[in-house]
Structures are given as C-alpha cells and as structure tokens.
Design a protein around this motif. Structure first.
Motif, PDB file in Angstrom:
ATOM      1  N   VAL A   1       0.835  -1.201   0.000  1.00 12.84           N
ATOM      2  CA  VAL A   1       0.000   0.000   0.000  1.00 12.84           C
ATOM      3  C   VAL A   1       0.872   1.254   0.000  1.00 12.84           C
ATOM      4  CG1 VAL A   1      -1.733   1.313   1.284  1.00 12.84           C
ATOM      5  CG2 VAL A   1      -1.921  -1.175   1.131  1.00 12.84           C
ATOM      6  N   ASN A   2       1.937   1.235   0.788  1.00 13.67           N
ATOM      7  CA  ASN A   2       2.843   2.389   0.831  1.00 13.67           C
ATOM      8  C   ASN A   2       3.449   2.672  -0.539  1.00 13.67           C
ATOM      9  OD1 ASN A   2       2.366   2.692   3.550  1.00 13.67           O
ATOM     10  ND2 ASN A   2       4.253   1.678   4.194  1.00 13.67           N
ATOM     11  N   LYS A   3       3.801   1.620  -1.248  1.00 12.90           N
ATOM     12  CA  LYS A   3       4.391   1.786  -2.578  1.00 12.90           C
ATOM     13  C   LYS A   3       3.378   2.406  -3.539  1.00 12.90           C
ATOM     14  CE  LYS A   3       6.893  -0.750  -6.168  1.00 12.90           C
ATOM     15  NZ  LYS A   3       7.430  -2.068  -6.578  1.00 12.90           N
ATOM     16  N   GLN A   4       2.143   1.968  -3.453  1.00 15.28           N
ATOM     17  CA  GLN A   4       1.106   2.496  -4.332  1.00 15.28           C
ATOM     18  C   GLN A   4       0.810   3.966  -4.036  1.00 15.28           C
ATOM     19  OE1 GLN A   4      -2.153  -0.182  -3.616  1.00 15.28           O
ATOM     20  NE2 GLN A   4      -1.435  -1.713  -5.092  1.00 15.28           N
ATOM     21  N   LEU A   5       0.791   4.309  -2.767  1.00 17.55           N
ATOM     22  CA  LEU A   5       0.416   5.666  -2.371  1.00 17.55           C
ATOM     23  C   LEU A   5       1.485   6.702  -2.707  1.00 17.55           C
ATOM     24  CD1 LEU A   5      -1.272   5.093   1.113  1.00 17.55           C
ATOM     25  CD2 LEU A   5      -2.374   5.664  -1.037  1.00 17.55           C
ATOM     26  N   ASN A   6       2.718   6.280  -2.870  1.00 16.28           N
ATOM     27  CA  ASN A   6       3.804   7.228  -3.104  1.00 16.28           C
ATOM     28  C   ASN A   6       4.485   7.043  -4.451  1.00 16.28           C
ATOM     29  OD1 ASN A   6       4.034   8.652  -0.306  1.00 16.28           O
ATOM     30  ND2 ASN A   6       3.933   6.475   0.189  1.00 16.28           N
ATOM     31  N   ASP A   7       3.855   6.270  -5.342  1.00 16.78           N
ATOM     32  CA  ASP A   7       4.355   6.107  -6.701  1.00 16.78           C
ATOM     33  C   ASP A   7       3.683   7.155  -7.593  1.00 16.78           C
ATOM     34  OD1 ASP A   7       4.428   5.147  -9.512  1.00 16.78           O
ATOM     35  OD2 ASP A   7       5.452   3.422  -8.642  1.00 16.78           O
ATOM     36  N   LYS A   8       4.458   8.083  -8.112  1.00 20.62           N
ATOM     37  CA  LYS A   8       3.892   9.199  -8.879  1.00 20.62           C
ATOM     38  C   LYS A   8       3.091   8.717 -10.086  1.00 20.62           C
ATOM     39  CE  LYS A   8       7.418  12.596  -7.627  1.00 20.62           C
ATOM     40  NZ  LYS A   8       8.470  13.519  -8.137  1.00 20.62           N
ATOM     41  N   GLU A   9       3.589   7.734 -10.789  1.00 22.92           N
ATOM     42  CA  GLU A   9       2.901   7.251 -11.987  1.00 22.92           C
ATOM     43  C   GLU A   9       1.573   6.586 -11.634  1.00 22.92           C
ATOM     44  OE1 GLU A   9       5.523   4.757 -14.184  1.00 22.92           O
ATOM     45  OE2 GLU A   9       6.921   6.381 -14.700  1.00 22.92           O
ATOM     46  N   ARG A  10       1.562   5.794 -10.575  1.00 19.47           N
ATOM     47  CA  ARG A  10       0.321   5.131 -10.169  1.00 19.47           C
ATOM     48  C   ARG A  10      -0.704   6.156  -9.677  1.00 19.47           C
ATOM     49  NH1 ARG A  10       1.870  -0.496  -6.977  1.00 19.47           N
ATOM     50  NH2 ARG A  10       3.292  -1.343  -8.554  1.00 19.47           N
ATOM     51  N   VAL A  11      -0.246   7.136  -8.930  1.00 20.05           N
ATOM     52  CA  VAL A  11      -1.153   8.169  -8.438  1.00 20.05           C
ATOM     53  C   VAL A  11      -1.728   8.968  -9.597  1.00 20.05           C
ATOM     54  CG1 VAL A  11      -1.285  10.313  -7.119  1.00 20.05           C
ATOM     55  CG2 VAL A  11      -0.051   8.341  -6.181  1.00 20.05           C
ATOM     56  N   ALA A  12      -0.880   9.310 -10.565  1.00 21.56           N
ATOM     57  CA  ALA A  12      -1.346  10.074 -11.724  1.00 21.56           C
ATOM     58  C   ALA A  12      -2.371   9.281 -12.526  1.00 21.56           C
ATOM     59  CB  ALA A  12      -0.162  10.453 -12.603  1.00 21.56           C
ATOM     60  N   ALA A  13      -2.114   7.985 -12.699  1.00 23.49           N
ATOM     61  CA  ALA A  13      -3.051   7.136 -13.433  1.00 23.49           C
ATOM     62  C   ALA A  13      -4.387   7.030 -12.690  1.00 23.49           C
ATOM     63  CB  ALA A  13      -2.443   5.754 -13.644  1.00 23.49           C
ATOM     64  N   ALA A  14      -4.320   6.916 -11.373  1.00 24.96           N
ATOM     65  CA  ALA A  14      -5.551   6.800 -10.584  1.00 24.96           C
ATOM     66  C   ALA A  14      -6.382   8.076 -10.684  1.00 24.96           C
ATOM     67  CB  ALA A  14      -5.207   6.504  -9.135  1.00 24.96           C
ATOM     68  N   CYS A  15      -5.699   9.219 -10.723  1.00 24.00           N
ATOM     69  CA  CYS A  15      -6.413  10.500 -10.787  1.00 24.00           C
ATOM     70  C   CYS A  15      -7.040  10.752 -12.155  1.00 24.00           C
ATOM     71  CB  CYS A  15      -5.462  11.641 -10.420  1.00 24.00           C
ATOM     72  SG  CYS A  15      -4.982  11.654  -8.667  1.00 24.00           S
ATOM     73  N   GLU A  16      -6.696   9.941 -13.138  1.00 17.65           N
ATOM     74  CA  GLU A  16      -7.302  10.065 -14.461  1.00 17.65           C
ATOM     75  C   GLU A  16      -8.514   9.150 -14.621  1.00 17.65           C
ATOM     76  OE1 GLU A  16      -4.233   9.292 -17.273  1.00 17.65           O
ATOM     77  OE2 GLU A  16      -3.155  11.168 -16.883  1.00 17.65           O
ATOM     78  N   ASN A  17      -8.785   8.347 -13.604  1.00 15.42           N
ATOM     79  CA  ASN A  17      -9.933   7.438 -13.625  1.00 15.42           C
ATOM     80  C   ASN A  17     -11.168   8.191 -13.133  1.00 15.42           C
ATOM     81  OD1 ASN A  17     -11.905   5.471 -12.721  1.00 15.42           O
ATOM     82  ND2 ASN A  17     -10.319   3.922 -12.978  1.00 15.42           N
TER      83      ASN A  17
END
Length: 238
Positions: free
Chosen positions: A207-223
């Motif tokens: 979970v920590n890796k997901q929350l602080n990965d810029k690419e994953r966060v950016a992709a999630a914010c486009e959903n």
C-alpha cells in the motif's frame, strides 16, 4: 468477493478531536504557568516588600511586571535615524516601528503546522462509513509530521494512516483521497508522503508503494469513476 468492512469501528466523539482552539488554550495555560513561576522567582530574590503576596494576590506584581515590559518594548521600538557618510554620497535612512512591522509581514509567512494539516484532512469522509477519518481515528494529529526546509526548498509532510481493520481493502483509496485533498490545499513547496502506520495493515509495504508512486497516483487520478468516489469523500471537508 470484497473484504468485509469493520461493522463496529471505534468512533471518537467530534467534540474530543484536537482543534486550533484547544492548541491555543494549551499554549495560554503553559504561558500562564511560566509567568507564575517567573513571578515566584522574582519575589523570592527581591529585597522589596510586596504586601499582597502573603494573601496570595499577585495582581499588583503582575501589573508592575507588565508595565515594565511594555515600557521596555516601547523604548526599543523608538524611531532610529542612521546617517552614513561616504566619500561619494550620503545616505539618510530612517527605520520606524511601522516599517519594521511591514517588512516582517511581507517577508515572513505563517508556518503551516501539524494542526493545520489535521484540520484539512480530518473531515474527509470514510468510503465505508458515514463518519470522518478523524472520528474513526484513521488520521491522528500525533501521526502527522512536517520537515520544514529553508525558503525556496521543498518541505515534506508525512502522514501515517491507521486502517480500521488490518485487511482493509480501501486503505489505498483513503490515502489517495488524503493526497488529493492536500495537493489541492497546500502550496507547491510541500511534498506529501502518506504511509500506513506500522503494524496496522497486512499489506503495509504494498500500500505504501502504491500511495507514493507518482505514476500510479497520476493514473488513478485520471480514472473518472475513482475521482467521483474521491470527490464524494471530500464533499464533507470544511
């Protein structure tokens, strides 16, 4: 099949949550205690007599100390004229208390502290319960820290979140909602780090890796669907 939610979470009364007013009251109480100690030390060393001290009435002494302090401050704040003679030119500079106040106001910003961060995220709604993250103790004032950097450098805000259950499947969504809230509210000079509090989730590192990965966060914010859920969580923010 999704993981079952915590049907009976521990709920904190909203009146017991830390607020800026409580913080100011604590500071005032601490200051009052320091003043009382200072007065006690002064009276024990002074050769003067204070007739009201025996009765426990320190009002006259407090007024005397306050008056002395104000007089000292007034003397230090008097206008100062500085004349500098040089071979080429003469510079006349006047510094007044008003000009110093304006300069201080322009150059110094009120620092953002942990209480302000808590106030921003405390009223985010939990995606599973009709309660806020602060009421469920998912976010706590003691789990927020700020590393302030010098001017024009990046400061770091670290927030540890505590899921209501160790197998909470929405921990990532909660962390993402907190990140969106802070990124929309804080100046760009702040870097946001969100982690699961140690020992409170079985998939903590993932979970920590997901929350602080810029690419994953950016992709999630486009959903769009995910953003709709986050918007609903943030709708209760004050």
């Amino acid at each position: 099949m999704s993981d079952p939610i915590n049907a009976n979470p521990t709920v904190i009364d909203i009146n017991n949550l830390p607020t800026r007013l409580n913080t100011l009251d604590d500071d005032a109480s601490a200051l009052e205690g320091k003043n009382a100690k200072l007065i006690s030390e002064i009276t024990s060393l002074s050769l003067l007599s204070y007739p009201n001290i025996d009765n426990g009435d320190l009002t006259s002494l407090e007024e005397s100390l306050t008056s002395s302090s104000l007089s000292s401050n007034a003397a230090s704040d008097d206008d100062v004229d500085v004349d500098v003679d040089d071979d080429d030119d003469i510079v006349d500079t006047e510094f007044t208390s008003d000009s110093r106040t304006v300069a201080t106001a322009n150059n110094d910003e009120d620092p953002i502290d942990e209480q302000e961060i808590f106030d921003l995220i405390a009223t985010i709604s939990d995606p599973e319960h009709p309660l806020t993250l602060a009421q469920l103790a998912v976010v706590n004032l003691d789990d927020i820290s700020i590393q302030h950097a010098p001017r024009n450098q990046i400061s770091t805000v670290t927030i540890k979140i505590t899921p209501t259950i160790t197998h909470c499947s929405l921990a990532t969504l909660i962390g993402l909602g907190i990140r969106v809230r802070l990124e929309r509210s804080l100046p760009a000079r702040f870097r946001i780090k969100i982690v699961i509090k140690e020992g409170t989730h079985q998939s903590e590192s993932q979970v920590n890796k997901q929350l602080n990965d810029k690419e994953r966060v950016a992709a999630a914010c486009e959903n769009d669907q995910l953003l709709g859920v986050i918007s609903q969580m943030l709708s209760t923010c004050k």
